[in-house]
Write an enzyme that holds these catalytic residues in place. Structure first.
Site, short mmCIF file in Angstrom:
data_model
loop_
_atom_site.label_atom_id
_atom_site.label_comp_id
_atom_site.label_asym_id
_atom_site.label_seq_id
_atom_site.Cartn_x
_atom_site.Cartn_y
_atom_site.Cartn_z
N GLU A 72 0.47 -0.82 -0.53
CA GLU A 72 -0.11 -0.49 0.07
C GLU A 72 0.92 1.15 -0.10
O GLU A 72 0.43 2.13 -0.86
CB GLU A 72 -0.82 -0.30 1.02
CG GLU A 72 -1.95 1.27 0.99
CD GLU A 72 -2.30 1.51 2.24
OE1 GLU A 72 -3.53 2.04 2.82
OE2 GLU A 72 -1.86 1.46 3.57
N TRP A 94 -7.74 -2.46 -0.35
CA TRP A 94 -9.23 -0.63 -0.55
C TRP A 94 -10.26 -1.35 -1.60
O TRP A 94 -10.89 -0.54 -2.27
CB TRP A 94 -7.86 0.59 -1.77
CG TRP A 94 -7.39 1.15 -0.46
CD1 TRP A 94 -6.47 0.87 -0.02
CD2 TRP A 94 -8.34 2.46 -0.27
NE1 TRP A 94 -5.42 1.66 0.69
CE2 TRP A 94 -7.19 2.43 0.24
CE3 TRP A 94 -8.82 3.06 -0.85
CZ2 TRP A 94 -7.14 3.88 0.57
CZ3 TRP A 94 -9.31 4.50 -0.15
CH2 TRP A 94 -7.95 5.34 1.07
N TYR A 158 -4.93 9.77 -1.76
CA TYR A 158 -2.82 9.84 -1.15
C TYR A 158 -1.90 10.05 -2.30
O TYR A 158 -1.73 10.64 -2.55
CB TYR A 158 -2.68 8.62 -0.11
CG TYR A 158 -3.88 8.39 0.91
CD1 TYR A 158 -3.55 9.45 2.14
CD2 TYR A 158 -4.60 7.75 1.25
CE1 TYR A 158 -4.39 9.35 3.17
CE2 TYR A 158 -5.65 7.19 2.27
CZ TYR A 158 -5.58 7.92 3.50
OH TYR A 158 -5.75 8.27 4.26
N CYS A 211 -7.89 9.65 5.43
CA CYS A 211 -7.90 9.88 7.79
C CYS A 211 -6.54 10.34 7.90
O CYS A 211 -6.68 11.15 8.98
CB CYS A 211 -8.47 8.05 7.84
SG CYS A 211 -10.04 7.48 7.09
N ARG A 231 -6.96 12.77 11.17
CA ARG A 231 -8.77 13.42 11.52
C ARG A 231 -9.27 12.12 11.73
O ARG A 231 -9.97 12.78 12.53
CB ARG A 231 -9.02 13.99 10.10
CG ARG A 231 -9.45 13.24 9.42
CD ARG A 231 -10.70 13.29 8.66
NE ARG A 231 -10.85 12.54 7.51
CZ ARG A 231 -11.87 11.50 7.14
NH1 ARG A 231 -12.90 11.42 8.31
NH2 ARG A 231 -12.52 10.77 5.82
N ASP A 234 -10.08 4.67 12.45
CA ASP A 234 -10.38 2.83 13.36
C ASP A 234 -9.55 2.35 13.88
O ASP A 234 -8.74 1.57 13.43
CB ASP A 234 -10.95 1.93 11.45
CG ASP A 234 -11.45 0.94 12.14
OD1 ASP A 234 -11.40 0.06 13.48
OD2 ASP A 234 -11.68 0.46 11.41
#
Length: 332
Positions: A72, A94, A158, A211, A231, A234
């Protein structure tokens, strides 16, 4: 990783009354409503610190598939925003966000997949259907170039923001600029990687708004520190991927700038536990922490431009001693 487990425990303790009411009634009104419909128990404004010289910060109280973290991050650094590269490396992190866009399109003609993430956790029969459709979707992404280009694309997430931020004068490569600036001016207070592009977020162009939104680098005594502002986290599923991902990014940047690694700081906005992760979190908290592993990079990882040739399998962890994996549903 004791500090991470302490944060999990703090979220449970600070929300104990709400959690007890939820467990007794099953009513999600006792939890904090969220975009996914699952609901969470959360805290705001917390921080974790990891000394990268003392070991690589990956959770040991459950197995974290490190190969997924690596592929990733390389995907981000390549500037890629299509899940095909991930699927080629057996990475399904994803999938759901791309699949969500596909089943909402007129091209999808299969069974109703509305709210598939939530329904799959509540209806075993539907879960079978959902997994079948998701598997067919991933297979088509891998085999069909046209389909992949249209439905494997997540929008300007990203990788796009990191390597090709859109500005008035064209595109800006934030990663390349940071490397150059660290070498030129290591004392700079402007070594910032920003993923939160207001225009792209508010226009709904991203399958999932970032995130982990901002990352700042700091050079001290020949070492490279990094602070992530997240921000939304999980804590059970996402956090254990985010911490090692940004630790690995510090290792990469340190190699590319001739520095040693220092500290990773993670500052949270909303840190939360999903209402359907409570059992898993308690199981994890019952386990003993083990020694952190050591990151093993290829002897020569090259420069940033060599990231397209880097094989994720060449980046490993030495002595990663972990407890068994704990499965939990992802909220989409």
């Amino acid at each position: 990783m004791k500090n991470y487990l302490s944060l999990l425990k703090e979220v449970l303790e600070e929300n104990s009354l709400e959690i007890e009411a939820y467990l007794q009634s099953g009513d999600k009104e006792h939890a904090r409503a969220d975009r996914t419909g699952v609901s969470t128990f959360s805290l705001f404004g917390r921080q974790l610190r990891f000394d990268l010289e003392k070991g690589f910060p990956v959770v040991t109280t459950k197995r974290v598939p490190f190969r997924l973290v690596v592929s990733e991050l390389i995907w981000f650094l390549r500037g890629d925003t299509n899940i095909r590269f991930l699927l080629q490396h057996n990475n399904h992190i994803w999938d759901e966000w791309a699949f969500k866009r596909y089943v909402a399109s007129t091209d999808y003609t299969g069974p109703d997949m509305t709210d598939f993430g939530l329904r799959a956790t509540e209806d075993p029969q539907f879960e079978v259907q959902y997994k079948e459709q998701l598997a067919l979707f991933c297979e088509k992404i891998l085999k069909d170039d046209v389909f992949s280009e249209q439905y494997g694309e997540l929008g300007p997430v990203y990788g796009k923001q990191w390597r090709a931020w859109e500005g008035k004068e064209g595109r800006y490569d934030q990663i390349a600029w940071i490397i150059k600036e660290i070498k030129r001016n290591p004392n700079s207070r402007q070594l910032i990687l920003n993923g939160w592009n207001v225009a792209d977020v508010q226009d709904g162009k991203m399958a999932l708004p970032p995130c982990h939104t901002m990352f700042q680098l700091y050079v001290r005594d020949g070492k490279l520190d990094g602070q992530l502002y997240q921000r939304s986290c999980d804590l059970f599923l996402g956090g254990p991927f985010n911490f090692p991902s940004y630790a690995l990014l510090i290792h990469f940047l340190a190699k590319w700038t001739g520095l040693e690694v220092g500290e990773l700081v993670v500052t949270f906005g909303d840190s939360h536990i999903y209402s359907n992760h409570l059992t898993q979190v308690n199981e994890q908290l019952s386990r003993e922490v083990r020694e952190l592993p050591t990151l093993v990079l290829p002897e020569d990882i090259g420069e940033l431009e060599d990231i397209y040739k880097l094989n994720p399998a060449d980046i490993t962890l030495l002595n990663y001693d972990h407890h068994p994996a704990i499965k939990a549903p992802v909220a989409v």
